[in-house]
Write a protein that holds these residues in place. Sequence first.
Motif, PDB file in Angstrom:
ATOM      1  N   ASP A  90       0.845  -1.195   0.000  1.00  8.07           N
ATOM      2  CA  ASP A  90       0.000   0.000   0.000  1.00  8.07           C
ATOM      3  C   ASP A  90       0.880   1.244   0.000  1.00  8.07           C
ATOM      4  OD1 ASP A  90       0.737  -0.042   2.791  1.00  8.07           O
ATOM      5  OD2 ASP A  90      -1.012   1.190   3.224  1.00  8.07           O
ATOM      6  N   ILE A  91       0.443   2.261  -0.726  1.00  8.35           N
ATOM      7  CA  ILE A  91       1.236   3.476  -0.881  1.00  8.35           C
ATOM      8  C   ILE A  91       1.258   4.230   0.445  1.00  8.35           C
ATOM      9  CG2 ILE A  91       1.484   5.664  -2.109  1.00  8.35           C
ATOM     10  CD1 ILE A  91       0.105   4.339  -4.505  1.00  8.35           C
ATOM     11  N   SER A  92       2.448   4.429   0.972  1.00 14.92           N
ATOM     12  CA  SER A  92       2.638   5.023   2.288  1.00 14.92           C
ATOM     13  C   SER A  92       3.070   6.478   2.155  1.00 14.92           C
ATOM     14  CB  SER A  92       3.709   4.237   3.052  1.00 14.92           C
ATOM     15  OG  SER A  92       4.973   4.401   2.415  1.00 14.92           O
ATOM     16  N   MET A  93       3.559   7.027   3.268  1.00  7.93           N
ATOM     17  CA  MET A  93       4.053   8.406   3.245  1.00  7.93           C
ATOM     18  C   MET A  93       5.286   8.555   2.355  1.00  7.93           C
ATOM     19  SD  MET A  93       1.938  10.154   4.998  1.00  7.93           S
ATOM     20  CE  MET A  93       2.816  11.701   5.116  1.00  7.93           C
ATOM     21  N   ALA A  94       5.879   7.449   1.945  1.00  7.25           N
ATOM     22  CA  ALA A  94       6.996   7.507   0.994  1.00  7.25           C
ATOM     23  C   ALA A  94       6.518   7.838  -0.413  1.00  7.25           C
ATOM     24  CB  ALA A  94       7.743   6.181   0.987  1.00  7.25           C
ATOM     25  N   GLY A  95       5.212   7.855  -0.642  1.00  7.05           N
ATOM     26  CA  GLY A  95       4.667   8.176  -1.956  1.00  7.05           C
ATOM     27  C   GLY A  95       4.688   6.976  -2.887  1.00  7.05           C
ATOM     28  N   ALA A  96       4.138   7.171  -4.076  1.00  8.81           N
ATOM     29  CA  ALA A  96       3.993   6.062  -5.023  1.00  8.81           C
ATOM     30  C   ALA A  96       5.343   5.504  -5.459  1.00  8.81           C
ATOM     31  CB  ALA A  96       3.187   6.524  -6.237  1.00  8.81           C
ATOM     32  N   LEU A  97       6.290   6.366  -5.790  1.00 12.25           N
ATOM     33  CA  LEU A  97       7.604   5.881  -6.219  1.00 12.25           C
ATOM     34  C   LEU A  97       8.381   5.266  -5.058  1.00 12.25           C
ATOM     35  CD1 LEU A  97       8.888   8.574  -8.757  1.00 12.25           C
ATOM     36  CD2 LEU A  97       8.273   6.197  -9.233  1.00 12.25           C
ATOM     37  N   GLY A  98       8.347   5.910  -3.901  1.00 12.48           N
ATOM     38  CA  GLY A  98       9.052   5.384  -2.741  1.00 12.48           C
ATOM     39  C   GLY A  98       8.517   4.021  -2.324  1.00 12.48           C
ATOM     40  N   THR A  99       7.195   3.863  -2.360  1.00 13.82           N
ATOM     41  CA  THR A  99       6.588   2.585  -2.013  1.00 13.82           C
ATOM     42  C   THR A  99       6.977   1.504  -3.014  1.00 13.82           C
ATOM     43  OG1 THR A  99       4.709   3.681  -0.951  1.00 13.82           O
ATOM     44  CG2 THR A  99       4.393   1.399  -1.641  1.00 13.82           C
ATOM     45  N   THR A 100       7.000   1.860  -4.295  1.00 17.72           N
ATOM     46  CA  THR A 100       7.412   0.895  -5.321  1.00 17.72           C
ATOM     47  C   THR A 100       8.862   0.484  -5.103  1.00 17.72           C
ATOM     48  OG1 THR A 100       5.877   1.954  -6.870  1.00 17.72           O
ATOM     49  CG2 THR A 100       7.508   0.457  -7.792  1.00 17.72           C
ATOM     50  N   LEU A 101       9.711   1.432  -4.726  1.00 14.01           N
ATOM     51  CA  LEU A 101      11.107   1.102  -4.407  1.00 14.01           C
ATOM     52  C   LEU A 101      11.189   0.060  -3.301  1.00 14.01           C
ATOM     53  CD1 LEU A 101      12.935   4.575  -4.419  1.00 14.01           C
ATOM     54  CD2 LEU A 101      13.333   2.668  -6.000  1.00 14.01           C
ATOM     55  N   MET A 102      10.392   0.223  -2.254  1.00  9.80           N
ATOM     56  CA  MET A 102      10.442  -0.713  -1.131  1.00  9.80           C
ATOM     57  C   MET A 102      10.053  -2.120  -1.577  1.00  9.80           C
ATOM     58  SD  MET A 102       9.145   1.448   2.182  1.00  9.80           S
ATOM     59  CE  MET A 102       7.583   1.987   1.504  1.00  9.80           C
ATOM     60  N   MET A 103       9.012  -2.217  -2.399  1.00 10.41           N
ATOM     61  CA  MET A 103       8.592  -3.529  -2.885  1.00 10.41           C
ATOM     62  C   MET A 103       9.674  -4.161  -3.747  1.00 10.41           C
ATOM     63  SD  MET A 103       5.126  -4.588  -4.984  1.00 10.41           S
ATOM     64  CE  MET A 103       5.646  -3.868  -6.558  1.00 10.41           C
ATOM     65  N   LEU A 104      10.293  -3.370  -4.598  1.00 10.24           N
ATOM     66  CA  LEU A 104      11.334  -3.890  -5.482  1.00 10.24           C
ATOM     67  C   LEU A 104      12.562  -4.346  -4.697  1.00 10.24           C
ATOM     68  CD1 LEU A 104      11.010  -1.221  -8.291  1.00 10.24           C
ATOM     69  CD2 LEU A 104      10.462  -3.658  -8.528  1.00 10.24           C
ATOM     70  N   GLU A 105      12.941  -3.584  -3.665  1.00  8.30           N
ATOM     71  CA  GLU A 105      14.094  -4.004  -2.862  1.00  8.30           C
ATOM     72  C   GLU A 105      13.823  -5.339  -2.181  1.00  8.30           C
ATOM     73  OE1 GLU A 105      17.181  -2.302   0.521  1.00  8.30           O
ATOM     74  OE2 GLU A 105      15.099  -1.656   0.570  1.00  8.30           O
ATOM     75  N   CYS A 106      12.619  -5.498  -1.626  1.00 10.38           N
ATOM     76  CA  CYS A 106      12.271  -6.766  -0.993  1.00 10.38           C
ATOM     77  C   CYS A 106      12.370  -7.926  -1.985  1.00 10.38           C
ATOM     78  CB  CYS A 106      10.855  -6.702  -0.422  1.00 10.38           C
ATOM     79  SG  CYS A 106      10.694  -5.681   1.066  1.00 10.38           S
ATOM     80  N   SER A 107      11.982  -7.678  -3.227  1.00 14.55           N
ATOM     81  CA  SER A 107      11.992  -8.727  -4.244  1.00 14.55           C
ATOM     82  C   SER A 107      13.335  -8.860  -4.944  1.00 14.55           C
ATOM     83  CB  SER A 107      10.899  -8.447  -5.287  1.00 14.55           C
ATOM     84  OG  SER A 107       9.611  -8.580  -4.727  1.00 14.55           O
ATOM     85  N   ALA A 108      14.306  -8.027  -4.572  1.00 17.37           N
ATOM     86  CA  ALA A 108      15.642  -8.059  -5.180  1.00 17.37           C
ATOM     87  C   ALA A 108      15.565  -7.910  -6.691  1.00 17.37           C
ATOM     88  CB  ALA A 108      16.377  -9.336  -4.794  1.00 17.37           C
ATOM     89  N   CYS A 109      14.778  -6.927  -7.129  1.00 18.35           N
ATOM     90  CA  CYS A 109      14.594  -6.668  -8.560  1.00 18.35           C
ATOM     91  C   CYS A 109      14.782  -5.185  -8.853  1.00 18.35           C
ATOM     92  CB  CYS A 109      13.187  -7.074  -9.008  1.00 18.35           C
ATOM     93  SG  CYS A 109      12.881  -8.848  -9.002  1.00 18.35           S
ATOM     94  N   GLY A 110      14.966  -4.874 -10.114  1.00 20.38           N
ATOM     95  CA  GLY A 110      14.948  -3.505 -10.592  1.00 20.38           C
ATOM     96  C   GLY A 110      13.658  -3.246 -11.358  1.00 20.38           C
ATOM     97  N   ALA A 111      13.569  -2.078 -11.989  1.00 20.62           N
ATOM     98  CA  ALA A 111      12.350  -1.767 -12.727  1.00 20.62           C
ATOM     99  C   ALA A 111      12.565  -0.589 -13.667  1.00 20.62           C
ATOM    100  CB  ALA A 111      11.203  -1.448 -11.769  1.00 20.62           C
ATOM    101  N   GLU A 112      11.687  -0.502 -14.633  1.00 25.44           N
ATOM    102  CA  GLU A 112      11.493   0.681 -15.467  1.00 25.44           C
ATOM    103  C   GLU A 112      10.124   1.231 -15.107  1.00 25.44           C
ATOM    104  OE1 GLU A 112      13.597   2.017 -17.582  1.00 25.44           O
ATOM    105  OE2 GLU A 112      15.059   0.422 -18.030  1.00 25.44           O
TER     106      GLU A 112
END
Length: 338
Positions: free
Chosen positions: A214-236
């Motif tokens: 869920d999108i937190s106070m980190a905002g949409a991009l910050g939240t997406t970063l957190m999910m990607l780090e947990c999954s050990a992936c990058g993104a475009e």
Amino acid sequence: MSWLQTLVHSIRESKGLAHKKDIAIAMDELASAQPCDSSCRVGDDCAVLKSADGSFLLFAIEGFMNEFVQEDPWFAGYCGVMVNVSDIAAMGGRATAVVDAVWTADSWQLKRVLQGMAAASARYRVPIVGGHTNARNKQAQLAVSIIGSANAVLSSFDAKPGDVLMSVIDLRGSYHGAGNNWNASTDSPAERLRADLELLPQVAEGGLAVACKDISMAGALGTTLMMLECSACGAEIWPAAFPRPQEVSVERWMQTFPSFGFVFSVPPTCVERMKQLFGSRDLRCEPVGHVIEGSMVWVNHESERELLWDFSGTPLLGCSQLNHATDVVGEAHACGSI
């Protein structure tokens, strides 16, 4: 700097993302205190324990900045329930009950916090079943914890290269006060709020997404970063593709906390079904990028591309080393929530 470079700089330096960096300290200091086996994965929106009947018990907690509670006690209390319910939903679950811990400097402030909590409790039909109360403190403080359950779990750790990143945000609201809190809850029909949240367990149980946050106070991009780090992936990622009110700039929207907002990692074959599911309730769920191999997260706008984050050199939560401990949800799927 270009528009995209300015956006990247603002996200990296944002207060919301800075708060998330503090989680790395807890990751280090409490690593030896985890009461779980090797299947434990820390970094999800809820801690998850498998029940004897095969379902999952969800735990989460949210703490609030003292100045927020001091300046807007009713809304802080309301958010105490609302954001916890969103944490449960992000994991594919349904909320059961909350407890709170509240300190204030006087009884008026205490009443306002509790009135806000009671209003959200009624609207989301999640009872407040206990807590800690003190109206004789030097400053206002609030923390709220929740339990829930899920038949199937959406985790931050299961995004895979090739997945489509999607986001859904309720745009039927407005900013609360002068900050970046997008309120699509307090004035919305209660039945609609509950029915919209019910879509998240349907996503989990239908296998339409493999990861969610869920999108937190980190905002949409910050939240997406957190999910990607947990999954050990990058993104475009394409920031302008996130569902957004026309009158709000992309820059502000990327640092906005929406009362109903989620990011997903979705198999390409499920993209249209995700659109249709949320569209059936007048919610826009749109592709905003795709998951790639590696540690780099890139943002794109028109023909421009900029590096937003490289986890290999700059960890955010510090939880990527805990990824892939198990391929399935074990007895202790996650022992900590963020």
